[in-house]
Design an enzyme around this catalytic site. Structure first.
Site: not given
Ligand SMILES: O=c1[nH]cc([C@@H]2O[C@H](COP(=O)(O)O)[C@@H](O)[C@H]2O)c(=O)[nH]1
Length: 481
Positions: A43, A126, A160, A179
């Site tokens: 990604e 992702v 997400s 996380k």
């Molecule tokens: O440690 C990380 N976790 C997640 C992401 C990114 O954050 C996205 C999820 O974002 P959101 O929670 O806004 O959907 C994941 O798909 C990934 O691309 C990141 O850069 N670093």
């Protein structure tokens, strides 16, 4: 399955996948797709929103090297100038990573249209990467952390899009879990609802929490080897399941952070985000950078280490998956010119030559078969000269055998045994007191069965060439227009 892309112009790649015109595939990735070589999707939100420049660029390059060193082709997916790229050159990676110059958009499903229409740069999350990987037929994807259900989702509805996309993409994602800024139990629950297979990759079922090796949750399953993972993926796909798989790899011990300390740091970062009223797609990048500040960069080191390790695991899985696929469809021994995925690019004259060769071979075998039928049990005649490219191919192919007649209209049910040898192969015992004549007859039948299988194989290949040739002609016609 419904696709976000229009497919008005068509390029034919592996499995006759019709690639949308807005996607550019690099030469290396194209080559790997066409030859069924292992590929790992990567990604790019990690690059654009996950860490600062130039660490992000170094990390992206190192991750690609890890994939190459372990035997697969890296396919970093991103958007540059409104074009979706699968596989980036060094200069493209640099352009993407230098986020101050052309501010890239964090691109999930909902953002594609906007980024493409305005010819912007985008780092695919992702979810965004899964959409593209699925379109081009990449089955394994390595990343750092997956998005999830946010801790206050009951109030904010912040879940997400990664989870929903994983529920709709037959792709195996390798990550270090999610996380602990997220609600891990709810995330696992949500994945279950979406039909996503979840397993830890390691010694136990303790679901990793990104920076930390464990959370308070267990994954439903645990695998201990790349082969085991690949075998599950293969069976999942064989069944036609359209949901994805998640393999959660704990960060290597030497880079892992203490869960209790991390919890406090995350609380602190969340509070700060709350104060600044940060929400939606901004929240993950903000928290990541806050955590990095609080830990004086050590969380970033952990982040990079786990991404590299995940890329290695993803590559090992992709390599095993490729081996399994080759074994099951016989491609290991199939000469390249007979592999259907290779046919799309062949000129018509070559297709025709291959076709003629198949027809000639078929008539030789049919002739031999007729002679065998006419011997009435006499000693076997020497078989037609063997052709290794067919002979090697046949035992490795899983082709359907319950047909009643061959291409010439000869009823296979009327063989010497009066039953269809193809439907139910006979088991012959060589030394059970048969007289010489009977033995000779059995030998004949055995050979005949092998040849009938071969004939059937050839018939299938012919049909395939016919289809490919028709497609080729159509493409020629379209080009003329
Ligand atoms: O440690 C990380 N976790 C997640 C992401 C990114 O954050 C996205 C999820 O974002 P959101 O929670 O806004 O959907 C994941 O798909 C990934 O691309 C990141 O850069 N670093």
């Amino acid at each position: 399955m419904w696709s976000v892309f229009k497919r008005n112009a068509i390029k034919v790649y592996n499995k006759n996948i019709r690639i949308p015109t807005c996607i550019d595939i690099s030469k290396q990735v194209k080559h790997a797709l066409q030859n069924n070589l292992p590929i790992v999707a990567l990604e790019s939100t990690i690059i654009t929103h996950g860490m600062p420049y130039p660490k992000n660029l170094m990390c992206a390059q190192e991750v690609e090297s890890v994939v190459r060193e372990n035997g697969a082709t890296p396919a970093t997916i991103a958007i540059l100038g409104g074009r979706i790229k699968v596989g980036l050159s060094t200069s493209q990676l640099t352009e993407l990573a230098d986020t101050e110059k052309k501010k890239p958009i964090k691109t999930s499903r909902r953002d594609f249209g906007y980024v493409l229409a305005n010819k912007l740069n985008g780092g695919t999350t992702v979810a965004g990467t899964l959409i593209v990987a699925k379109e081009v037929g990449i089955e394994v994807f390595g990343t750092g952390g997956l998005g999830g259900v946010h801790r206050d989702a009951a109030v904010t509805f912040d879940i997400s899009a990664d989870l929903i996309e994983l529920g709709n993409s037959p792709v195996a994602v390798v990550s270090s879990g999610v996380k602990s800024i997220l609600d891990i139990p709810k995330t696992l629950e949500y994945l279950e609802t979406q039909g996503v297979f979840v397993a830890t990759f390691g010694k136990d079922k303790a679901f990793p929490a990104f920076y930390c090796r464990t959370s308070n949750c267990d994954a439903p399953y645990n695998v201990t080897s790349a082969f085991e993972a690949a075998n599950i993926i293969r069976n999942h796909f064989n069944l036609g399941l359209k949901s994805g798989l998640l393999f959660a790899v704990p960060v290597l011990e030497e880079f892992a952070m203490d869960p209790q300390k991390m919890d406090k740091i995350i609380e602190q970062a969340l509070l700060s985000a709350n104060k600044k009223d940060i929400s939606g797609k901004e929240i993950t990048p903000y928290l990541l950078s806050e955590i990095s500040k609080i830990t004086q960069g050590s969380s970033l080191e952990t982040n990079i280490a786990l991404i590299k390790n995940n890329a290695k695991v993803a590559t090992n899985i992709a390599v095993e998956l490729t081996k399994l696929k080759r074994e099951s469809n016989g491609n290991t021994r199939v000469p390249g010119k007979y592999v259907s995925t290779d046919i799309g690019n062949k000129p018509r004259s070559v297709l025709k030559r291959l076709w003629d060769k198949l027809r000639r071979r078929k008539s030789i075998l049919a002739e031999e078969r007729r002679e065998l039928m006419a011997t009435g049990g006499g000693p076997p005649k020497p078989p037609a000269s063997r052709q290794p490219e067919f002979d090697n191919l046949i035992p490795h192919l899983n082709f359907e055998t319950n047909v009643d007649d061959d291409f010439e209209g000869i009823n296979l049910k009327n063989n010497a045994q009066g039953t269809s040898a193809l439907k139910k192969p006979h088991v012959y015992k060589e030394n059970d007191g048969l007289n010489e004549l009977k033995k000779a007859r059995l030998q004949l039948i055995k050979r005949e069965e092998a040849q009938m299988e071969e004939l059937h194989m050839i018939r299938m290949k012919e049909a395939q060439y016919r289809r490919e040739a028709a497609k080729f002609l159509m493409m020629q016609e379209e080009k003329k227009k």
